[in-house]
Motif scaffolding. Structure first.
Motif, mmCIF file in Angstrom:
data_model
loop_
_atom_site.group_PDB
_atom_site.id
_atom_site.type_symbol
_atom_site.label_atom_id
_atom_site.label_comp_id
_atom_site.label_asym_id
_atom_site.label_seq_id
_atom_site.Cartn_x
_atom_site.Cartn_y
_atom_site.Cartn_z
ATOM 1 N N GLY A 89 -3.750 16.040 40.937
ATOM 2 C CA GLY A 89 -3.353 17.356 40.443
ATOM 3 C C GLY A 89 -4.530 18.270 40.244
ATOM 4 N N ASP A 90 -4.666 18.798 39.005
ATOM 5 C CA ASP A 90 -5.721 19.761 38.702
ATOM 6 C C ASP A 90 -7.072 19.100 38.470
ATOM 7 N N GLU A 91 -7.134 17.762 38.509
ATOM 8 C CA GLU A 91 -8.391 17.062 38.283
ATOM 9 C C GLU A 91 -8.667 16.150 39.473
ATOM 10 N N PRO A 92 -9.116 16.736 40.603
ATOM 11 C CA PRO A 92 -9.237 15.968 41.848
ATOM 12 C C PRO A 92 -10.274 14.867 41.793
ATOM 13 N N PHE A 93 -11.232 14.922 40.869
ATOM 14 C CA PHE A 93 -12.278 13.914 40.821
ATOM 15 C C PHE A 93 -12.066 12.901 39.716
ATOM 16 N N GLY A 94 -11.012 13.029 38.930
ATOM 17 C CA GLY A 94 -10.776 12.082 37.861
ATOM 18 C C GLY A 94 -11.751 12.272 36.709
ATOM 19 N N MET A 95 -11.854 11.238 35.872
ATOM 20 C CA MET A 95 -12.696 11.275 34.684
ATOM 21 C C MET A 95 -13.608 10.064 34.679
ATOM 22 N N PRO A 96 -14.719 10.113 33.920
ATOM 23 C CA PRO A 96 -15.651 8.981 33.928
ATOM 24 C C PRO A 96 -15.028 7.713 33.337
ATOM 25 N N ARG A 97 -15.246 6.619 34.016
ATOM 26 C CA ARG A 97 -14.831 5.300 33.535
ATOM 27 C C ARG A 97 -16.020 4.484 33.053
ATOM 28 N N LEU A 98 -17.141 4.636 33.766
ATOM 29 C CA LEU A 98 -18.335 3.847 33.471
ATOM 30 C C LEU A 98 -19.572 4.683 33.728
ATOM 31 N N PHE A 99 -20.570 4.561 32.854
ATOM 32 C CA PHE A 99 -21.847 5.236 33.056
ATOM 33 C C PHE A 99 -22.971 4.264 32.741
ATOM 34 N N ARG A 100 -23.954 4.183 33.633
ATOM 35 C CA ARG A 100 -25.127 3.331 33.423
ATOM 36 C C ARG A 100 -26.388 4.178 33.552
ATOM 37 N N GLU A 101 -27.377 3.882 32.728
ATOM 38 C CA GLU A 101 -28.640 4.613 32.782
ATOM 39 C C GLU A 101 -29.799 3.647 32.589
ATOM 40 N N ASP A 117 -12.939 5.063 27.261
ATOM 41 C CA ASP A 117 -11.524 4.780 27.070
ATOM 42 C C ASP A 117 -10.842 6.091 26.688
ATOM 43 N N LEU A 118 -10.280 6.778 27.677
ATOM 44 C CA LEU A 118 -9.666 8.074 27.432
ATOM 45 C C LEU A 118 -8.277 7.951 26.810
ATOM 46 N N GLN A 119 -7.718 6.738 26.802
ATOM 47 C CA GLN A 119 -6.457 6.522 26.107
ATOM 48 C C GLN A 119 -6.679 6.508 24.599
ATOM 49 N N GLN A 120 -7.723 5.800 24.165
ATOM 50 C CA GLN A 120 -8.050 5.687 22.743
ATOM 51 C C GLN A 120 -9.057 6.745 22.287
ATOM 52 N N LEU A 129 -31.588 -3.599 26.083
ATOM 53 C CA LEU A 129 -32.945 -3.937 25.648
ATOM 54 C C LEU A 129 -33.002 -4.205 24.151
ATOM 55 N N LYS A 130 -32.244 -3.442 23.377
ATOM 56 C CA LYS A 130 -32.216 -3.638 21.924
ATOM 57 C C LYS A 130 -31.120 -4.598 21.480
ATOM 58 N N HIS A 131 -30.262 -4.981 22.427
ATOM 59 C CA HIS A 131 -29.154 -5.916 22.153
ATOM 60 C C HIS A 131 -28.245 -5.377 21.050
ATOM 61 N N THR A 132 -27.857 -4.118 21.183
ATOM 62 C CA THR A 132 -26.967 -3.485 20.216
ATOM 63 C C THR A 132 -25.758 -2.896 20.935
ATOM 64 N N GLU A 133 -24.675 -2.700 20.174
ATOM 65 C CA GLU A 133 -23.465 -2.068 20.677
ATOM 66 C C GLU A 133 -22.957 -1.084 19.633
ATOM 67 N N LYS A 134 -22.279 -0.026 20.082
ATOM 68 C CA LYS A 134 -21.669 0.919 19.160
ATOM 69 C C LYS A 134 -20.477 1.570 19.822
ATOM 70 N N THR A 135 -19.602 2.153 18.988
ATOM 71 C CA THR A 135 -18.425 2.861 19.461
ATOM 72 C C THR A 135 -18.428 4.272 18.901
ATOM 73 N N ASP A 136 -18.248 5.267 19.769
ATOM 74 C CA ASP A 136 -18.210 6.668 19.360
ATOM 75 C C ASP A 136 -16.889 7.294 19.770
ATOM 76 N N SER A 137 -16.474 8.324 19.031
ATOM 77 C CA SER A 137 -15.287 9.079 19.379
ATOM 78 C C SER A 137 -15.625 10.133 20.426
ATOM 79 N N ILE A 138 -14.674 10.414 21.317
ATOM 80 C CA ILE A 138 -14.851 11.427 22.354
ATOM 81 C C ILE A 138 -13.597 12.297 22.408
ATOM 82 N N THR A 139 -13.615 13.322 23.231
ATOM 83 C CA THR A 139 -12.467 14.194 23.441
ATOM 84 C C THR A 139 -11.829 13.866 24.795
ATOM 85 N N PRO A 140 -10.642 14.408 25.076
ATOM 86 C CA PRO A 140 -10.011 14.130 26.374
ATOM 87 C C PRO A 140 -10.804 14.682 27.559
ATOM 88 N N LYS A 141 -11.726 15.614 27.299
ATOM 89 C CA LYS A 141 -12.514 16.208 28.383
ATOM 90 C C LYS A 141 -14.003 15.932 28.171
#
Length: 249
Positions: A89-101, A117-120, A129-141
């Motif tokens: 539809g209006d979003e021909p390229f979809g949304m990010p699923r995975l990002f690595r840097e 996770d765009l559902q949640q 390298l630091k062996h840490t994990e975290k969870t942040d809130s995002i918006t639908p866009k």
């Protein structure tokens, strides 16, 4: 050269590119764009930005490598990858699923990954390298610092009309206003371009606003090719200029 030099390049490829409305004009896939990188007039290396289809998704890869004198006292070997789900539809390229840097700049090293996770409306980030994990809130866009470029290139840009979006840079969520400054003709190693000039303004809770430190020239046509980037530093100036690749006349 500061670590923020090449990191800023990656970040702005996101900031300059998510500016709002989607256009019907498809972008060329696959695509490869090559850049000459200079720091205060000295050739510092090269950058490559690529997009390829794979298993029904789009894979975006951006790499920067130093050369010459800069490679002697400040070696750089950076790689960012963004995976976009299939759009419709209006979003021909979809949304990010995975990002690595992966950042290797002098003595600074980073190896991180983010799962969106765009559902949640959450993003889970791992620091290997630091062996840490975290969870942040995002918006639908919310976009990562690489995928946004392919969205802004499908947007309608007009001088004097700012566009707003959110960008997640593995640390925090930024509110970004991209100001469309002017139109300008530009000469590059691959020819002359009519361009449209944009600048980002970044704000985040508890952070100093970042303004007037970066300028980007996009080709003023349906492809919106990033033609040139200039970043102001505490010491000197960082500049990347289109020098090769594919998919322009």
């Amino acid at each position: 050269m500061k670590k923020t030099t090449l990191v800023s390049l990656s970040l702005f490829w996101s900031l300059a590119l998510t500016l709002g409305a989607w256009a019907a004009q498809p972008l060329p896939v696959p695509e490869r764009l090559e850049y000459e990188v200079h720091w205060s007039g000295i050739k510092a290396g090269s950058a490559v930005q690529e997009v390829t289809p794979r298993n029904g998704e789009l894979h975006l890869v951006y790499t920067v490598r130093s050369s010459g004198l800069v490679n002697t006292f400040f070696p750089i070997d950076d790689r960012s990858e963004s995976v976009l789900t299939r759009g419709s539809g209006d979003e021909p390229f979809g949304m990010p699923r995975l990002f690595r840097e992966r950042i290797n700049e002098g003595k600074t090293h980073t190896n991180k990954e983010a799962l969106f996770d765009l559902q949640q409306l959450k993003v889970e980030t791992k620091d290997f390298l630091k062996h840490t994990e975290k969870t942040d809130s995002i918006t639908p866009k919310t976009f990562d610092t690489l995928s946004c470029i392919y969205f802004i290139r499908s947007a309608e840009l007009e001088p004097g009309k700012p566009v707003h979006m959110e960008v997640y840079d593995l640390k925090r969520l930024w509110n970004a206003e991209v100001r469309v400054v002017r139109r300008e003709e530009l000469r590059t190693p691959v020819g002359k371009f009519k361009t449209i000039v944009v600048r980002p303004v970044l704000t985040a809770e508890g952070q100093q606003p970042r303004t007037d430190y970066m300028t980007v020239w996009l080709s003023d046509d349906s492809r919106r090719i990033p033609v040139k980037l200039v970043v102001k530093l505490k010491v000197g100036e960082f500049r990347a200029t289109l020098s090769g690749g594919s998919h322009w006349p």
